[in-house]
Design an enzyme around this catalytic site. Sequence first.
Site, mmCIF file in Angstrom:
data_model
loop_
_atom_site.group_PDB
_atom_site.id
_atom_site.type_symbol
_atom_site.label_atom_id
_atom_site.label_comp_id
_atom_site.label_asym_id
_atom_site.label_seq_id
_atom_site.Cartn_x
_atom_site.Cartn_y
_atom_site.Cartn_z
ATOM 1 N N ASN A 6 0.820 -1.198 0.000
ATOM 2 C CA ASN A 6 0.000 0.000 0.000
ATOM 3 C C ASN A 6 0.861 1.257 0.000
ATOM 4 O OD1 ASN A 6 -1.819 2.052 0.495
ATOM 5 N ND2 ASN A 6 -3.044 0.883 1.924
ATOM 6 N N ASP A 7 1.502 1.536 1.114
ATOM 7 C CA ASP A 7 2.259 2.783 1.234
ATOM 8 C C ASP A 7 3.398 2.876 0.214
ATOM 9 O OD1 ASP A 7 0.616 3.503 3.306
ATOM 10 O OD2 ASP A 7 1.917 2.618 4.823
ATOM 11 N N VAL A 8 3.987 1.725 -0.148
ATOM 12 C CA VAL A 8 5.146 1.760 -1.053
ATOM 13 C C VAL A 8 4.748 2.038 -2.499
ATOM 14 C CG1 VAL A 8 6.513 0.235 0.401
ATOM 15 C CG2 VAL A 8 5.134 -0.732 -1.437
ATOM 16 N N SER A 10 0.370 2.596 7.658
ATOM 17 C CA SER A 10 0.653 3.958 8.126
ATOM 18 C C SER A 10 -0.639 4.737 8.335
ATOM 19 C CB SER A 10 1.530 4.683 7.118
ATOM 20 O OG SER A 10 0.793 4.918 5.937
#
Lengths: 102, 474
Positions: free
Chosen positions: B400-402, B441
């Site tokens: 997700n965040d990456v 996050s």
Amino acid sequence: MIEGLAAVYIFLLAGFTGFEIISRVPVILHTPLMSGSNFVHGIVLVGAMIALGIAETTSQQVIGFIAVLLAAGNAVGGYVVTERMLEMFKTTGKTDNKGAHK
Amino acid sequence: MELIIQISYLLAAVLFILGLKQMSSPVTARRGIHWAGAGMVVATLVTFAAEEITGNEQAATNVMLIIIAIGLGGGYAWYTGKRVAMTDMPQMIAMYNGMGGGAAAAIAAVELLKAQAAVQAGSHSSIPDYLGADVTVLAILGAIIGTIAFSGSIIAWAKLDGRLNTSKLLPQQQLINLILAVVLVVLAVNVYLSGSLNLIIAFFALALVLGVFITVPVGGADMPVIISLFNALTGLAVGFEGYVLGNAAMIIAGTVVGSAGTLLTHLMAKAMNRSVANVFFSGFGTGPAAAASADVDGTQKEVQAQDAGIMMAYATQVIVIPGYGMAVAQAQHKIWELTQLLTEKGVKVKFAIHPVAGRMPGHMNVLLAEAGVPYDMIYDMEDINADFPNTTVTLVIGANDVVNPAAKKDPSSPLYGMPTLNAEASQNVIVIKRGRGTGFSGVENPLFVADNTRMLFGDGQKVANELIQAVKEL
């Protein structure tokens, strides 16, 4: 035994050694290497054994016992986990080689 | 005997360094851990013959206690280490690391208690009078560092293991931590000066609390950095206690890990574009910026596994981006099966690994290696980012965040500045995800509502199975 300036030398040289080991490491080995260095500080087991060895009172023995218990966990756990991780890299290497021969 | 012991310690230290050196290359890595292991066995065995252990009255009792403790601690670690799933590896490393920190702190405690007993008996005027000023200072420093690494690592383990979900304990946590740290230093100075038993107990108790308070606010995405930092700290504590005991093997091995770990921590933090200080002293995504960027316009468009499978089967190139979600779902084997099917159909498949994908750098590589994915299909971020525009389908599984484009475009995003994979640049993006929520996050991801993105909801392994069926039926 190891005192004053001699110890400073050891600290400094060991520090540089650690730095040098890590400086050229592919990202894929970061986790195994962290795990491996986690195992290496399991050498605290030696110190924990001595701490329990020199314990005189019961409270010192209890704390020394905890020290050895924890340190043994660090050393054994660190080894088993690192070994398991790196074992997989070996298999990958084999597959890789086979592929190259095709 | 003393000479043999010292030479064995030196041998162990050399084996550790050579072992670590070999672990920094995939070809020799396995030999490396075996060498280091041999060093550990040698060092442990000769220690049984050490004068400190054999040369006093209660030697028989203490040696028995040592053997029992090694059996219990080692046995527990052996059992858990063998059983733990690859996906849970990061928290186990945190746990074993915490144990090492605790052991270093306990060594300091024994030394301080011995000195304290001597002061109480009146044979010495203060703790430094018994241990020596240099030894006392390093014992206390090692105690602080080791204790914080101990309780902090336990918290890191609990958070990663899903046993502790809170990131907030008290209001003004940072300020309270700062005050506690100052009080801890004052206590440490007073332990040095006075040598009162109660002060020593209070000192250790406070260090334990501080380790907990420091770690609880750290966000999930920053966990790898914290674990690595605690690893380095434990190394340092071991090195210090090595000086206390006059043990060369501990000094060398501890300091090597301390500096190597510090550099590793720095590299990880850099890969996430965050400084180590940042990780510690600002709760991740808790500022007003997080709230501001929380609104992402648009809706997520769903796709069925059947259609997604067809898209991939007729693609020229597919890039797979794995994340922690793949680890949780244990989907790596299915993904490899799918990859093989697609390769048979002439599709070029590549794996793109973000430096901090998963809970640790290299975490995804370990899992893919476990499934049998060969090295040459796996690419680092720098090597593959230019390749996304030539890619028909990018399959994001559990990441997700990456892949959050806001990290590049939106200065108000908490992720802003973190290098990410350019998934949004490919022609189509398929995201396999369990639900509609945000990532670890807690930051919204505009990629999920982009026009070229389709969401494939479901458990990673189940969805991968459906994709395999879809491709097979063609």
